[in-house]
Design a protein around this motif. Structure first.
Motif, short mmCIF file in Angstrom:
data_model
loop_
_atom_site.label_atom_id
_atom_site.label_comp_id
_atom_site.label_asym_id
_atom_site.label_seq_id
_atom_site.Cartn_x
_atom_site.Cartn_y
_atom_site.Cartn_z
N ILE A 1 -30.05 13.66 62.79
CA ILE A 1 -29.69 13.59 61.37
C ILE A 1 -29.28 14.98 60.93
CG2 ILE A 1 -30.47 12.94 59.06
CD1 ILE A 1 -32.53 11.10 60.41
N GLY A 2 -28.01 15.29 61.13
CA GLY A 2 -27.50 16.62 60.86
C GLY A 2 -26.02 16.58 60.52
N PRO A 3 -25.38 17.75 60.40
CA PRO A 3 -23.98 17.82 59.99
C PRO A 3 -23.07 16.91 60.82
CG PRO A 3 -24.94 20.01 60.03
CD PRO A 3 -25.96 19.09 60.62
N GLY A 4 -22.27 16.11 60.11
CA GLY A 4 -21.30 15.24 60.75
C GLY A 4 -21.82 13.91 61.23
N ALA A 5 -23.13 13.66 61.10
CA ALA A 5 -23.71 12.42 61.62
C ALA A 5 -23.42 11.24 60.69
CB ALA A 5 -25.22 12.57 61.79
N ARG A 6 -23.39 10.04 61.27
CA ARG A 6 -23.34 8.81 60.48
C ARG A 6 -24.72 8.17 60.56
NH1 ARG A 6 -20.04 3.05 60.89
NH2 ARG A 6 -20.81 2.33 58.87
N VAL A 7 -25.32 7.99 59.40
CA VAL A 7 -26.71 7.56 59.30
C VAL A 7 -26.80 6.39 58.34
CG1 VAL A 7 -29.03 8.30 58.61
CG2 VAL A 7 -27.48 9.94 59.69
N VAL A 8 -27.77 5.50 58.57
CA VAL A 8 -28.03 4.44 57.61
C VAL A 8 -29.51 4.47 57.23
CG1 VAL A 8 -28.45 2.67 59.39
CG2 VAL A 8 -27.82 1.97 57.07
N ASP A 9 -29.77 4.33 55.93
CA ASP A 9 -31.12 4.20 55.40
C ASP A 9 -31.33 2.73 55.09
OD1 ASP A 9 -33.57 4.46 54.19
OD2 ASP A 9 -32.83 5.55 52.43
N VAL A 10 -32.13 2.06 55.92
CA VAL A 10 -32.36 0.62 55.79
C VAL A 10 -33.62 0.39 54.97
CG1 VAL A 10 -32.79 -1.53 57.05
CG2 VAL A 10 -31.21 0.18 57.99
N GLY A 11 -33.53 -0.51 53.98
CA GLY A 11 -34.64 -0.68 53.05
C GLY A 11 -34.72 0.55 52.16
N CYS A 12 -33.58 0.96 51.62
CA CYS A 12 -33.47 2.24 50.91
C CYS A 12 -34.21 2.25 49.58
CB CYS A 12 -32.00 2.59 50.69
SG CYS A 12 -31.11 1.44 49.58
N GLY A 13 -34.59 1.06 49.06
CA GLY A 13 -35.25 1.04 47.77
C GLY A 13 -34.35 1.62 46.70
N PRO A 14 -34.90 2.36 45.74
CA PRO A 14 -34.08 2.92 44.66
C PRO A 14 -33.28 4.14 45.07
CG PRO A 14 -36.36 3.52 44.34
CD PRO A 14 -36.34 2.58 45.51
N GLY A 15 -33.26 4.47 46.36
CA GLY A 15 -32.39 5.52 46.86
C GLY A 15 -32.98 6.91 46.88
N ALA A 16 -34.29 7.03 46.86
CA ALA A 16 -34.91 8.35 46.77
C ALA A 16 -34.54 9.27 47.92
CB ALA A 16 -36.43 8.20 46.70
N MET A 17 -34.30 8.72 49.12
CA MET A 17 -33.97 9.54 50.28
C MET A 17 -32.50 9.94 50.32
SD MET A 17 -36.77 10.07 51.91
CE MET A 17 -35.91 11.01 53.16
N LEU A 18 -31.66 9.33 49.52
CA LEU A 18 -30.22 9.51 49.67
C LEU A 18 -29.73 10.93 49.42
CD1 LEU A 18 -28.88 6.11 48.29
CD2 LEU A 18 -29.41 6.77 50.65
N PRO A 19 -30.21 11.64 48.39
CA PRO A 19 -29.75 13.03 48.23
C PRO A 19 -30.07 13.89 49.45
CG PRO A 19 -30.75 12.25 46.20
CD PRO A 19 -31.04 11.21 47.24
N ALA A 20 -31.26 13.75 50.01
CA ALA A 20 -31.64 14.55 51.18
C ALA A 20 -30.79 14.19 52.39
CB ALA A 20 -33.12 14.37 51.49
N LEU A 21 -30.57 12.89 52.62
CA LEU A 21 -29.76 12.47 53.76
C LEU A 21 -28.31 12.92 53.58
CD1 LEU A 21 -31.19 8.89 54.36
CD2 LEU A 21 -31.44 10.87 55.88
N SER A 22 -27.79 12.79 52.37
CA SER A 22 -26.43 13.22 52.09
C SER A 22 -26.24 14.70 52.39
CB SER A 22 -26.09 12.93 50.62
OG SER A 22 -24.83 13.46 50.28
#
Length: 275
Positions: free
Chosen positions: A45-66
């Motif tokens: 999970i680093g620069p250039g990767a394609r990642v999916v957050d499954v069961g993301c809920g309200p999206g709390a992890m999305l800023p960090a993953l982005s």
């Protein structure tokens, strides 16, 4: 959050998504980013990767993953709860996360292309989908490319403690555990993460546990409170119970010394072998 096993069409996620619950997710996301940086790197999970957050809920992890994958990467997010999908999409839009997309889908049938992802993340989902755990992990394992990783996080709900104890809140936690067990949920899902990765044909790179010890903000209430309406619907809680539990939370929040939470979490990273 929700996924779906064979009976998911009639199965509603028990934790009601309100402001307190969203705040709990946000705090967990901040803690995860700080504590798991080396495991994110191990999972690709680093620069250039394609990642999916499954069961993301309200999206709390999305800023960090982005931020982790950067402008050259991409983050897909899926959840089976339309309200959670709407909340996650709104968060991504408000934060200007141009490399993030959010969609409604089941965790055991995401609709994503097999072998197309560098990493798949699944956080605190397996514990809420009893009977579907292996189907979920098996499906997600097919989504990662050879050399890609499946990243699982869950807890041992039977070992969570809060001190000092309050009799009414102990009652709430015990009712919640029994409610979940009756639904077929795995209250110890975190202990079995590595076994599930291995059964899905992945090489287990890391299986790690950590113990959270801290004092959550008084306005953040735990999962059993978020499940109160589901428990009332199921007949294991009454209006009087809910009022009593609410008073107990207010008493604890007003106490001169805040309670301390003790909670074990587990993380397992599995890599898809090269052909």
């Amino acid at each position: 959050m929700t996924t779906g096993g064979p009976d998911a069409g009639d199965r509603r996620y028990a934790l009601e998504l309100d402001e307190r619950e969203v705040e709990r997710y946000r705090l967990m996301a901040e803690q995860a980013r700080a504590d798991e940086a080396d495991l994110w790197a191990l999972a690709g999970i680093g620069p250039g990767a394609r990642v999916v957050d499954v069961g993301c809920g309200p999206g709390a992890m999305l800023p960090a993953l982005s931020a982790a994958v950067g402008p050259g990467g991409r983050v897909d997010a899926v959840d089976g709860d339309p309200a959670a999908v709407a909340a996650a999409a709104a968060l991504a839009a408000a934060a200007g996360l141009a490399n993030v997309s959010v969609a409604e889908a089941r965790a055991d049938r995401t609709g994503l292309e097999a072998g197309s992802l560098d990493a798949v993340m699944l956080r605190h989902v397996l514990a809420h989908n009893g009977g579907a755990e292996d189907a979920i992990v098996g499906h997600l394992a097919t989504l990662v490319r050879p050399g890609g990783c499946l990243y699982l996080v869950d807890s041992d709900g039977t070992a969570i403690r809060t001190l000092p104890e309050h009799a009414d809140l102990t009652d709430l936690h015990e009712r919640y555990a029994a409610f979940r067990a009756a639904r077929g949920d795995d209250n110890r899902a975190g202990l079995r993460l590595a076994d599930r990765l291995a059964r899905a044909g992945l090489d287990v790179l890391e299986f790690r546990g950590r113990y959270f010890i801290g004092q959550p903000p008084a306005e953040v209430r735990p999962p059993p409170w978020a499940a109160r309406e589901a428990m009332r619907t199921a007949g294991v809680a009454t209006d009087a119970d809910i009022r009593r539990w609410d008073r107990a939370f207010q008493e604890v929040a007003a106490a001169p010394v805040p309670p301390t939470l003790f909670a074990p979490f587990f993380i397992a990273v599995g890599r898809r072998p090269a052909p």
